[in-house]
Design an enzyme around this catalytic site. Structure first.
Site, PDB file in Angstrom:
ATOM      1  N   MET A   1       0.850  -1.192   0.000  1.00  8.63           N
ATOM      2  CA  MET A   1       0.000   0.000   0.000  1.00  8.63           C
ATOM      3  C   MET A   1       0.883   1.239   0.000  1.00  8.63           C
ATOM      4  SD  MET A   1      -3.018   1.148   2.627  1.00  8.63           S
ATOM      5  CE  MET A   1      -1.934   1.563   3.997  1.00  8.63           C
ATOM      6  N   CYS A   2       0.789   2.046  -1.037  1.00  9.45           N
ATOM      7  CA  CYS A   2       1.555   3.276  -1.153  1.00  9.45           C
ATOM      8  C   CYS A   2       0.614   4.423  -1.511  1.00  9.45           C
ATOM      9  CB  CYS A   2       2.631   3.141  -2.230  1.00  9.45           C
ATOM     10  SG  CYS A   2       3.872   1.870  -1.882  1.00  9.45           S
ATOM     11  N   GLY A   3       1.118   5.628  -1.412  1.00 13.80           N
ATOM     12  CA  GLY A   3       0.325   6.791  -1.778  1.00 13.80           C
ATOM     13  C   GLY A   3       0.952   7.525  -2.945  1.00 13.80           C
ATOM     14  N   ARG A  32      -0.429   5.860   4.122  1.00 12.81           N
ATOM     15  CA  ARG A  32      -0.305   4.896   3.028  1.00 12.81           C
ATOM     16  C   ARG A  32       1.149   4.571   2.744  1.00 12.81           C
ATOM     17  NH1 ARG A  32      -4.799   3.616   0.469  1.00 12.81           N
ATOM     18  NH2 ARG A  32      -3.537   2.640  -1.146  1.00 12.81           N
ATOM     19  N   ASN A 174       1.815   2.444  -7.475  1.00 10.59           N
ATOM     20  CA  ASN A 174       1.201   1.735  -6.356  1.00 10.59           C
ATOM     21  C   ASN A 174       0.757   0.376  -6.874  1.00 10.59           C
ATOM     22  OD1 ASN A 174      -0.004   1.013  -3.958  1.00 10.59           O
ATOM     23  ND2 ASN A 174      -1.869   2.196  -4.307  1.00 10.59           N
TER      24      ASN A 174
END
Length: 296
Positions: A1-3, A32, A174
């Protein structure tokens, strides 16, 4: 999970606020991706010169006297602007390759190069990374950013996004690519090499390779849907604009907003909260397997 965040300005009046607006968006995505953060800023292109952004874990030693030493080594005048662990090295365009070779020989890490692009990324919370580089003070026409939650590789500066694999091109991502090792080998056979083991850099190199072969940004992004396996949301920056594509399943969250003044992208709507005029924006979720792009 990344932003992921991105902002493309249609009106020059907002250019001085680009860094401020992107920083607020980036910090909103902290939960995130608290491991590391990065941003690519596109400013005014400088005629006949290239900006090479480099990083060092020991900047006081690495950057001391570098301007004079590099000028002597490659035989042309250079200027250097040091910002924390990074430095932006300005060289004549014709001397770019020689400068990069000399910088890498000194153990400096190349973040990216281009006439308009500067990349700043480090390990740490987004707010801390933003403060270290004074991102709020930076102006420009457009930019993209990323907050990382590492899942498949170590938390390092070189593992942070954005990744750049060609002049004035970079990518934030992402998701996870399942065929990145196979694609890395295919790209290497074409003479396209990556500096890290991160799957995102392979995505960046794929797009750069396609564009080097003559594809448009739209065509290169469409190619990811056929040639890259896994789940992904890509936002890619170029000298003239940025583009967005989601895989056909589109399980990673994404939202866009557009007004007469800008186009914005984020992993979540709350990143738009402080953008000027957001209450009047057209807001939508980008469709799966669909390319969106904006260029000047």
């Amino acid at each position: 999970m990344c932003g992921i965040v991105g902002l493309f300005l249609k009106q020059d009046a907002l250019r001085p606020r680009l860094g401020e607006l992107l920083t607020d968006m980036l910090i909103t995505m902290t939960d995130r991706g608290p491991d590391s953060a990065g941003i690519a800023i596109y400013g005014d292109a400088e005629s006949d010169s290239v900006k090479i952004t480099v990083q060092s874990q020991d900047p006081d030693t690495a950057f001391s006297g570098l301007e004079a030493a590099l000028s002597d080594e490659i035989g042309v005048p250079v200027t250097i602007r040091v910002i924390d662990t990074h430095a932006v090295v300005n060289v004549p365009a014709a001397s770019k390759d020689a400068a990069i070779a000399a910088l890498e020989a000194r153990g400096l890490r190349i973040m990216g190069a281009g006439a308009a692009m500067e990349i700043f990324k480090e390990v740490g919370l987004p707010k801390d990374v933003a403060e270290r580089f004074d991102l709020r003070s930076m102006g420009g026409s457009h930019g993209i950013g990323h907050t990382r939650m590492a899942t498949e590789s170590a938390v390092t500066t070189m593992g942070a996004h954005p990744f750049s694999t060609a002049d004035d091109q970079c990518l934030v991502h992402n998701g996870s690519l399942s065929n990145h090792n196979q694609m890395r080998r295919k790209l290497a056979k074409k003479g396209v090499f990556t500096r890290s083991e991160n799957d995102t850099e392979v995505g960046a190199a794929y797009i750069s390779s396609r564009m080097a072969d003559g594809a448009s940004l739209r065509e290169a992004l469409e190619g990811t849907l056929e040639d890259l396996d896994g789940f992904f949301t890509f936002v890619t920056g170029t000298k003239n604009g940025f583009g967005v594509v989601r895989d056909p399943i589109a399980c990673k969250p994404a939202v866009m907003a557009e007004t007469d003044d800008y186009v914005a992208f984020a992993s979540e709507y709350r990143a738009f909260a402080d953008l000027p005029g957001i209450e009047n924006a057209r807001v939508w979720e980008p469709e799966p397997a669909t390319v969106y792009f904006w260029e000047r």
